[in-house]
Design an enzyme around this catalytic site. Structure first.
Site, PDB file in Angstrom:
ATOM      1  N   ASP A 224       0.816  -1.110   0.020  1.00  0.00           N
ATOM      2  CA  ASP A 224      -0.033   0.003  -0.078  1.00  0.00           C
ATOM      3  C   ASP A 224       0.981   1.183  -0.134  1.00  0.00           C
ATOM      4  O   ASP A 224       1.740   1.454   1.016  1.00  0.00           O
ATOM      5  CB  ASP A 224      -0.775   0.098   1.361  1.00  0.00           C
ATOM      6  CG  ASP A 224      -1.842  -1.088   1.264  1.00  0.00           C
ATOM      7  OD1 ASP A 224      -2.102  -1.813   0.212  1.00  0.00           O
ATOM      8  OD2 ASP A 224      -2.581  -1.224   2.272  1.00  0.00           O
ATOM      9  N   ASP A 379     -13.291  -4.075  -1.104  1.00  0.00           N
ATOM     10  CA  ASP A 379     -13.038  -3.482   0.222  1.00  0.00           C
ATOM     11  C   ASP A 379     -14.126  -3.524   1.114  1.00  0.00           C
ATOM     12  O   ASP A 379     -14.908  -2.689   1.518  1.00  0.00           O
ATOM     13  CB  ASP A 379     -12.488  -2.076   0.381  1.00  0.00           C
ATOM     14  CG  ASP A 379     -11.182  -1.920  -0.582  1.00  0.00           C
ATOM     15  OD1 ASP A 379     -10.430  -2.745  -0.491  1.00  0.00           O
ATOM     16  OD2 ASP A 379     -11.052  -0.796  -1.047  1.00  0.00           O
TER      17      ASP A 379
HETATM   18  O1  1PR Z   1     -10.765   3.088  -5.072  1.00  0.00           O
HETATM   19  O2  1PR Z   1      -9.774   2.369  -7.314  1.00  0.00           O
HETATM   20  O3  1PR Z   1      -8.942   4.399  -6.060  1.00  0.00           O
HETATM   21  O4  1PR Z   1      -8.254   2.029  -5.297  1.00  0.00           O
HETATM   22  C1  1PR Z   1      -7.816   2.061  -4.008  1.00  0.00           C
HETATM   23  C2  1PR Z   1      -7.297   0.889  -3.875  1.00  0.00           C
HETATM   24  O5  1PR Z   1      -6.437   1.315  -2.403  1.00  0.00           O
HETATM   25  C3  1PR Z   1      -8.055  -0.346  -3.390  1.00  0.00           C
HETATM   26  O6  1PR Z   1      -7.585  -1.346  -3.937  1.00  0.00           O
HETATM   27  C4  1PR Z   1      -8.240  -0.375  -1.920  1.00  0.00           C
HETATM   28  O7  1PR Z   1      -8.250  -1.699  -1.295  1.00  0.00           O
HETATM   29  C5  1PR Z   1      -6.818   0.361  -1.462  1.00  0.00           C
HETATM   30  N1  1PR Z   1      -7.025   1.134  -0.134  1.00  0.00           N
HETATM   31  C6  1PR Z   1      -7.332   2.230   0.139  1.00  0.00           C
HETATM   32  N2  1PR Z   1      -7.162   2.500   1.292  1.00  0.00           N
HETATM   33  C7  1PR Z   1      -6.503   1.590   1.764  1.00  0.00           C
HETATM   34  C8  1PR Z   1      -5.992   1.617   3.420  1.00  0.00           C
HETATM   35  O8  1PR Z   1      -5.496   0.658   3.869  1.00  0.00           O
HETATM   36  N3  1PR Z   1      -6.280   2.667   3.940  1.00  0.00           N
HETATM   37  N4  1PR Z   1      -5.575  -0.482   1.216  1.00  0.00           N
HETATM   38  C9  1PR Z   1      -6.067   0.603   0.902  1.00  0.00           C
HETATM   39  C10 1PR Z   1      -6.233  -1.553   1.146  1.00  0.00           C
HETATM   40  C11 1PR Z   1      -5.693  -3.658   1.711  1.00  0.00           C
HETATM   41  C12 1PR Z   1      -4.902  -4.838   1.200  1.00  0.00           C
HETATM   42  C13 1PR Z   1      -3.773  -5.087   2.315  1.00  0.00           C
HETATM   43  C14 1PR Z   1      -4.400  -6.374   2.838  1.00  0.00           C
HETATM   44  C15 1PR Z   1      -3.459  -7.023   3.447  1.00  0.00           C
HETATM   45  N5  1PR Z   1      -5.198  -2.228   1.724  1.00  0.00           N
HETATM   46  O9  1PR Z   1      -4.338  -4.452   0.265  1.00  0.00           O
HETATM   47  O10 1PR Z   1      -2.616  -5.123   1.921  1.00  0.00           O
HETATM   48  O11 1PR Z   1      -5.392  -6.155   3.712  1.00  0.00           O
HETATM   49  O12 1PR Z   1      -2.990  -6.763   4.736  1.00  0.00           O
HETATM   50  P1  1PR Z   1      -2.571  -7.682   5.877  1.00  0.00           P
HETATM   51  O13 1PR Z   1      -1.863  -8.794   5.249  1.00  0.00           O
HETATM   52  O14 1PR Z   1      -1.517  -6.748   6.618  1.00  0.00           O
HETATM   53  O15 1PR Z   1      -3.704  -8.002   6.448  1.00  0.00           O
HETATM   54  P2  1PR Z   1      -9.283   2.893  -5.833  1.00  0.00           P
END
Ligand code: 1PR
Length: 527
Positions: A224, A379
């Site tokens: 991320d 999500d």
């Molecule tokens: O909505 O098209 O602009 O895409 C934004 C992208 O960014 C989406 O794929 C969304 O999942 C991601 N995103 C947005 N905010 C966050 C955040 O964390 N604040 N991250 C985010 C999502 C979740 C996973 C993470 C897993 C594994 N991150 O990608 O890597 O949950 O984590 P872990 O193994 O530590 O539990 P758009």
């Protein structure tokens, strides 16, 4: 000097990078004369057969290509670059191919997930220089929904098993083509390209027939990425999507460096999520595009990028389409793009009208780059209900009871990085997105993200049962056993993790060591 045919769709950057990593120079074809004067021609194709052939006809490349192939000079086709050599494809029945080989390209009609995405083996049917230095039991990266069916069996170089035994490489004299992507197959793939580019004289006698090749479950490292308060682009990681600690954005390292580390450790794929992409226009985010460019120069496994793939109007009123945003990502080295927020809004419209417009980002990007290049990132959050009739959503019976003892829940889709919940459930979203042309689902889970409590098996089963495309399980991995659990209790094709890898709590190599002989995997460095 290697001449490379780029017809303008898909990621040729990674092929150029792979060839350059061998110390070779690459000339990209810009006119007919370049094809005719080439000494060695590489044709990497991704996307859609129809749009590829239309471009080749428009550019008047078809006859020069046929002349080149007939001249007996070395040629290497990759994926769609192999399909192009045949007469027709079921992907675009009205469009003629180059017809160098008699035969056609067929769509997988099997009970397994299609596209066939991931690392699978090869049965080597005849000796070839291309395999010098390999053992024959290595795995290569595939990503396709169609396969070739040559009329002449003598051209078959390798086959692979996936629901059926299909032809995965062909060779006739100096014309070689593979369904798999050597440029995305780590060190093994680079060796294959080297054998094409710098052949030694001796033909290897390697013929390797496995009983049946098997598709590996993929382990994916997710980064991320966002700017921190000092303006540096950093890899961060949230707890249930909250990436701030004591008010500051958590900084877990530099994106290019971390991606390089995971490649060396044996990651089967790397995903970058530009997590503030929904509010910062990605085409103005030059550092993010640079991260992709630099990573693709040294990391030879598939790269996915998500964040901000949607239509956008800039401050001067100029409109950019999601397709343009995706194109910039592909040009910078991405193999797949991932759509989050926009996919939810598209699916909501579809549920309302029941109509496909052909104009959504999913449909447009899938049409040009192929379904396999379009990942939908979900999500979701659990919402408990006392009875399935309480809501109009896809409800599941759950073993994990709610705060008031509820035994039912549905998974609410969110947008803008979990900030806004919508009136749509994850199962419906996945189903609709497949219909619209998505090729893979990245299934996060806000409740589990960063918790180390394991994947949400119930969520993964609910979504997996609703689609035929591959699903990447994500969120919650805390130890090696969680990977075993997700691969044995669900049909997910891949498992993604972030926190445990970034914090060095568990390495990718440790995950693979644990899974070895329990679950089909690609061993780190193919050994
Ligand atoms: O909505 O098209 O602009 O895409 C934004 C992208 O960014 C989406 O794929 C969304 O999942 C991601 N995103 C947005 N905010 C966050 C955040 O964390 N604040 N991250 C985010 C999502 C979740 C996973 C993470 C897993 C594994 N991150 O990608 O890597 O949950 O984590 P872990 O193994 O530590 O539990 P758009």
């Amino acid at each position: 000097m290697i001449t490379l045919l780029d017809y303008g769709a898909g990621n040729v950057r990674s092929v150029i990078n792979a060839i350059q990593s061998l110390g070779e120079r690459v000339k990209v074809v810009s006119d007919i004369a370049d094809i005719l004067s080439a000494e060695k021609l590489v044709f990497p194709g991704v996307g859609n057969f129809g749009s590829m052939m239309r471009i080749l006809y428009q550019k008047n490349y078809v006859d020069p290509l046929k002349d080149y192939l007939n001249s007996g000079r070395p040629f290497f086709g990759i994926c769609l670059g192999m399909h192009a050599l045949f007469e027709k494809s079921e992907e675009a029945p009205d469009t003629d191919g180059l017809a160098f080989f008699p035969g056609r390209v067929k769509k997988f009609d099997i009970d397994l997930s299609v596209p066939h995405i991931g690392w699978n083996g090869i049965n080597i049917k005849k000796p070839s220089r291309i395999f010098n230095g390999l053992r024959g039991d290595e795995k290569f990266y595939f990503v396709h929904s169609f396969y070739v069916e040559p009329e002449d069996d003598s051209v078959i170089l390798t086959t692979t098993n996936y629901g059926l035994e299909f032809v995965s490489a062909i060779q006739k004299n100096h014309i070689t083509a593979t369904q798999y992507h050597p440029e995305k197959s780590g060190a093994t793939g680079i060796k294959l390209l080297k054998n094409f580019i710098q052949p030694i004289r001796k033909e290897t006698a390697l013929v390797h027939l496995s009983q049946k090749t098997r598709l590996a479950k993929r382990i994916i490292a997710c980064l991320d990425v966002r700017s921190n308060d000092q303006g540096e682009l950093v890899v961060t990681k949230g707890d249930q999507y909250d990436v701030r600690e004591n008010g500051n954005v958590r900084n877990l390292g530099k994106p290019v460096e971390l991606a390089g580390r995971y490649y060396k450790e044996g990651a089967d794929e790397i995903t970058f999520l530009n997590i503030t992409g929904f509010r910062d226009f990605p085409l103005e985010d030059i550092p993010m595009l640079d991260v992709l460019k630099q990573t693709s120069e040294r990391v030879f496994v598939p790269l996915t990028i998500g964040g901000g793939i949607q239509n956008y109007i800039d401050k001067d009123g100029k409109t950019y389409t999601a397709l343009e945003v995706a194109a910039a990502y592909f040009r910078s080295g991405a193999d797949k793009i991932s759509i989050g927020s926009d996919a939810v809004l598209i699916a909501e419209d579809f549920v309302k009208t029941g109509k496909m417009t052909g104009k959504s980002s999913i449909e447009q990007i899938s049409e040009v780059y192929g379904a396999q290049a379009v990942v939908v990132s979900i999500d979701p959050k659990r919402v408990y209900v006392s009875s399935p009739d309480e809501v109009h959503h896809q409800v599941i019976k759950t073993q994990i009871k709610g705060p008031n003892g509820e035994t039912y829940c549905w998974y609410q889709c969110t947008i803008k990085g979990g900030r806004e919940g919508r009136d749509l459930d994850a199962v419906t979203l996945a189903h609709v997105c497949e219909k619209l042309g998505a090729g893979e689902i990245l299934l996060n889970c806000i409740d589990r993200d960063g918790t180390h409590s394991g994947y949400d098996i119930e969520l993964i089963n609910a979504v997996k049962n609703a689609v035929t495309i591959p699903v990447i399980a994500s969120s919650g991995a805390g130890c090696v056993e969680h990977f075993y659990e997700v691969f044995t209790k669900t049909q997910a094709e891949s498992a993604l993790a972030a926190g445990i890898f970034h914090k060095k709590e568990v390495s990718i190599a440790a995950v693979k060591k644990y899974l070895k002989e329990k679950v089909e995997i690609r061993l780190a460095n193919n050994d």
